[in-house]
Every structure is written in C-alpha cells, then in structure tokens.
Design an enzyme around this catalytic site. Structure first.
Site, PDB file in Angstrom:
ATOM      1  N   SER A 151     -11.809   5.073 -16.790  1.00 57.24           N
ATOM      2  CA  SER A 151     -11.161   3.968 -16.080  1.00 57.24           C
ATOM      3  C   SER A 151     -12.260   3.273 -15.293  1.00 57.24           C
ATOM      4  O   SER A 151     -13.404   3.720 -15.293  1.00 57.24           O
ATOM      5  CB  SER A 151     -10.103   4.514 -15.109  1.00 57.24           C
ATOM      6  N   ASN A 176      -0.401   8.366  -7.766  1.00 57.06           N
ATOM      7  CA  ASN A 176      -1.606   8.172  -8.577  1.00 57.06           C
ATOM      8  C   ASN A 176      -2.629   7.238  -7.932  1.00 57.06           C
ATOM      9  O   ASN A 176      -3.819   7.334  -8.218  1.00 57.06           O
ATOM     10  CB  ASN A 176      -1.158   7.610  -9.941  1.00 57.06           C
ATOM     11  N   LYS A 187      -8.215  15.459  -2.136  1.00 59.28           N
ATOM     12  CA  LYS A 187      -7.646  15.788  -3.444  1.00 59.28           C
ATOM     13  C   LYS A 187      -7.128  17.221  -3.494  1.00 59.28           C
ATOM     14  O   LYS A 187      -6.071  17.476  -4.074  1.00 59.28           O
ATOM     15  CB  LYS A 187      -8.682  15.546  -4.548  1.00 59.28           C
ATOM     16  N   SER A 207      -8.115  16.268  -8.318  1.00 61.91           N
ATOM     17  CA  SER A 207      -9.332  15.948  -9.067  1.00 61.91           C
ATOM     18  C   SER A 207     -10.155  17.220  -9.198  1.00 61.91           C
ATOM     19  O   SER A 207     -10.092  18.097  -8.331  1.00 61.91           O
ATOM     20  CB  SER A 207     -10.131  14.902  -8.286  1.00 61.91           C
ATOM     21  N   TYR A 224     -13.292  12.572  -0.465  1.00 67.46           N
ATOM     22  CA  TYR A 224     -12.392  12.529  -1.629  1.00 67.46           C
ATOM     23  C   TYR A 224     -11.979  13.942  -2.054  1.00 67.46           C
ATOM     24  O   TYR A 224     -10.792  14.206  -2.293  1.00 67.46           O
ATOM     25  CB  TYR A 224     -13.142  11.812  -2.743  1.00 67.46           C
ATOM     26  N   SER A 225     -12.940  14.851  -2.138  1.00 70.96           N
ATOM     27  CA  SER A 225     -12.616  16.193  -2.641  1.00 70.96           C
ATOM     28  C   SER A 225     -11.644  16.904  -1.703  1.00 70.96           C
ATOM     29  O   SER A 225     -10.715  17.584  -2.153  1.00 70.96           O
ATOM     30  CB  SER A 225     -13.885  17.019  -2.863  1.00 70.96           C
ATOM     31  N   SER A 285       0.851  -1.190   0.000  1.00 72.55           N
ATOM     32  CA  SER A 285       0.000   0.000   0.000  1.00 72.55           C
ATOM     33  C   SER A 285       0.885   1.238   0.000  1.00 72.55           C
ATOM     34  O   SER A 285       1.975   1.241   0.593  1.00 72.55           O
ATOM     35  CB  SER A 285      -0.880   0.024   1.245  1.00 72.55           C
ATOM     36  N   VAL A 286       0.393   2.297  -0.630  1.00 74.58           N
ATOM     37  CA  VAL A 286       1.129   3.573  -0.612  1.00 74.58           C
ATOM     38  C   VAL A 286       1.353   4.058   0.822  1.00 74.58           C
ATOM     39  O   VAL A 286       2.237   4.875   1.059  1.00 74.58           O
ATOM     40  CB  VAL A 286       0.403   4.654  -1.442  1.00 74.58           C
TER      41      VAL A 286
END
Ligand code: NAI
Length: 318
Positions: free
Chosen positions: A197, A98, A167, A150, A163-164, A74-75
């Site tokens: 994707s 990424n 990001k 994003s 998520y936002s 994992s990152v």
C-alpha cells in the site's frame, strides 16, 4: 460449503479510502453488506484532510450495484462514524478498525507530537470507534470487531517506538474485548497484516509487490467477521495469501525458595538456564489467560523448597 455472504449486515471500515481498508470495503460490499466507507483523506503521516478518498470507494461500490455511504471524520470522533452507519442503514454489525498513519523516527529523535499522534490515531481511534458501537452490539447481541496490529508491534521494529507500542496495545485491547463481549456474541480478533500500500510500498522490494495485494488479506478478515465464526481473542499474521495464528509460550521456569534473602540476583543468575530453557526436554507451556498461571501450585512448591533446603541451590547470599 456455501459462499460466505453478509446480506443484511452493516460494516464500518475505517481508513477505507485506500490500501487494505479499500480492499475490505469492496470485499464486504461485493458480498451483500452495506458499507460505511470512512476516511479522513490524510497523507501517510497524517497531514491534510480530504473527502475524495472515501468518495472514490463509495462510487466504485455503488457503480457495481452495492450499498455504501461515505464518512470523512477522524476515527477519534468514533461516535460520528457509528452515527453515520445507524442513520444510513439503521444498524451496525461489523467494525474493521483499520485507519492508520506513520511517524517513523528513532526513539532519540521522536518528539512528543510523533508519539501522541500515532497513539491517538491507532489506539485511541480504535477505542473511540469501538466504544461508540459497544452498547449497540450488546443490545443486539451481535458484533464482529477487527483490530489492526502489526508485526512491528509483535516483534518491535527500529524507528517505530510510537507505532509498535500502539499496535501491540490494540491486540491487547482485542484480547480484553473478546472476554467482555463473549456473552453478547461480540467477537473481537486482531490481525497483523502485510500488504503493498502507500504505507509500505517504498520499503518493500518491488518484485514482491504483486504478491502482496491487499486483497490477499480479506479472506481471513471475511471469515472472522462472519456469522459462522466462533473465533475470538485471536491474533493472526496475514498477507500474501497466508494466514497463521500466534499464541504465547513460556518456559516452565524455576521455583525459588520464597525468601528475599535467598531469591537474589545471584541465585537467579545461577538458575538462568532453567528460567529461560525451552527445549524438547523442557517444553514450553502455552498460557491462554491470567488463570493459566497456577500461583497456588507455585507457592506450594516454593514452600517445599523452604521446608527442604537441600532441594534449593539458593543459599543465603553473604
Ligand atoms: P494506507 O495508508 O494505504 O491507508 C490508511 C488509510 O487510513 C488512509 O486512507 C488514511 O487517509 C486513513 N486515515 C489515516 N488517519 C485517519 C483517521 N484519523 N481517521 C480516518 N482515516 C484515517 O495504509 P494501509 O497499508 O492500507 O494500512 C491499513 C492498516 O494496516 C493501518 O492501520 C496500518 O498500520 C496497518 N498495517 C499495514 C501493513 C501493511 O503492510 N500495509 C503492515 C502492518 C500494519
């Protein structure tokens, strides 16, 4: 201009088992770089774990005559990813942060787990990988870093509070690392890509998908990671073969008398148009750093208002 190549460079691409990451890995390998193909092999929402995703991409690169090794961590274990590069190829020059997952939910339904997992993979993961390579980059006076933001982060998006926020934080991390890396020839830029994707296919109109291949993002990433690039601290939107750069803009605003008895909500309301106006008559300013706000000048203007009350409309509120 000669074709851009990456011979003798070592690239680490996180989440390179599919989608955009796979496109980057194939791109760099096809132009001479040795590539660490990292992928934890999880589902879109971060479940499971498999080595297959990374292995398939490594096989494809090696069969085409390129150099690549797989990494399945994992990152969040960023040092292991960097160790893989150093052990396999003896150096590391370029990091493409990424890897990513989604846990979309409206804010009212979002759990702490949804929040933490997204912050952990996107923000902390990019931090851990980059941090693990930072001393190597400083010592060798060379590094190229891509952060992946994003449009959801730049503009906000319903159902993506976790998520936002992660990001846009990545863009901010990129702005700061560009400053800290400048004297070591470490360049850091952020992209907000759009590509078909497994992450996005279900929310995109099918007729758009052929125009949104991940390969239509690699040209910008490739240039930003090349020796010849000087660009750092940039934020770009890119997709469908289009790329554009973003910057902040701010209205000229309004100076108030420096006095809390007059700089009141009512005074602000009466000057609202002036505070928010961006028109050809009142064009915006484009601050590029914290130093671009002239606080000394603003304080001088505030003092002038104090010494000449007739110029200020903000009379004491009763
Ligand atoms: P994808 O789902 O096809 O690929 C992401 C890869 O990351 C997967 O192979 C997954 O196994 C891997 N991964 C997930 N968690 C990991 C972890 N902890 N450690 C290592 N690998 C992990 O997604 P896609 O579309 O290629 O997205 C790539 C990046 O671009 C993501 O950061 C995404 O948020 C961002 N992005 C993509 C957009 C798009 O239109 N596709 C739009 C905006 C941002």
């Amino acid at each position: 201009m000669p074709d851009i190549r990456y011979d003798d460079r070592v690239v680490l691409v996180t989440g390179a088992g599919g989608g955009l990451g796979k496109a980057y890995a194939l791109f760099f390998a096809s132009r001479g770089a040795a590539v660490v193909v990292n992928d934890l092999g999880v589902s879109r929402s971060g479940d499971g774990h498999s080595s297959k995703a990374a292995d398939v991409v490594v096989d494809e690169i090696v069969r085409a005559g390129g150099k690549a090794v797989a990494n399945y961590d994992s990152v969040n274990d960023g040092d292991r990813l960097v160790d893989t590069a150093l052990k396999a190829f003896g150096r590391l020059d370029i990091i493409i942060n990424n890897a990513g997952i989604l846990r979309d939910k409206s804010f009212s339904r979002m759990t702490d787990q949804d929040w933490d997992l997204i912050q952990e993979v996107h923000l902390r993961g990019s931090y851990k990988v980059t941090k693990a390579a930072w001393e190597t980059f400083r010592k060798q006076k060379y590094g190229r870093i891509i952060m992946t933001a994003s449009a959801a982060g730049i503009y906000g998006n319903y159902g993506q509070a976790n998520y936002s926020s992660a990001k846009l934080a990545l863009a901010s991390l990129g702005f700061t690392l560009a400053r800290e890396g400048a004297k070591y020839n470490i360049l850091c830029n952020t992209i907000a890509p759009v590509a078909a994707s497994r992450m996005t296919e279900s929310v995109m109109p099918p007729e758009f998908l052929p125009a949104l291949k991940p390969e239509f993002v690699t040209g910008l990433v490739g240039l930003l990671c090349h020796d010849s690039s000087n660009e750092s601290g940039g934020l770009f939107e890119v997709g469908a073969g289009w790329a554009g750069k973003l910057r902040w803009e701010r209205s000229q605003g309004r100076v108030f008398k420096a006095d809390p008895t007059t700089f009141t909500p009512t005074a602000v309301a009466s000057a609202w148009e002036e505070i928010t106006e961006i028109t050809p008559a009142k064009p915006p300013v484009y601050p590029e750093s914290m130093a671009d706000t002239d606080w000394v000048g603003l304080l001088e203007r505030a003092k002038e208002q104090t010494s000449n009350p007739s110029t200020g409309s903000n009379k004491p509120e009763v």
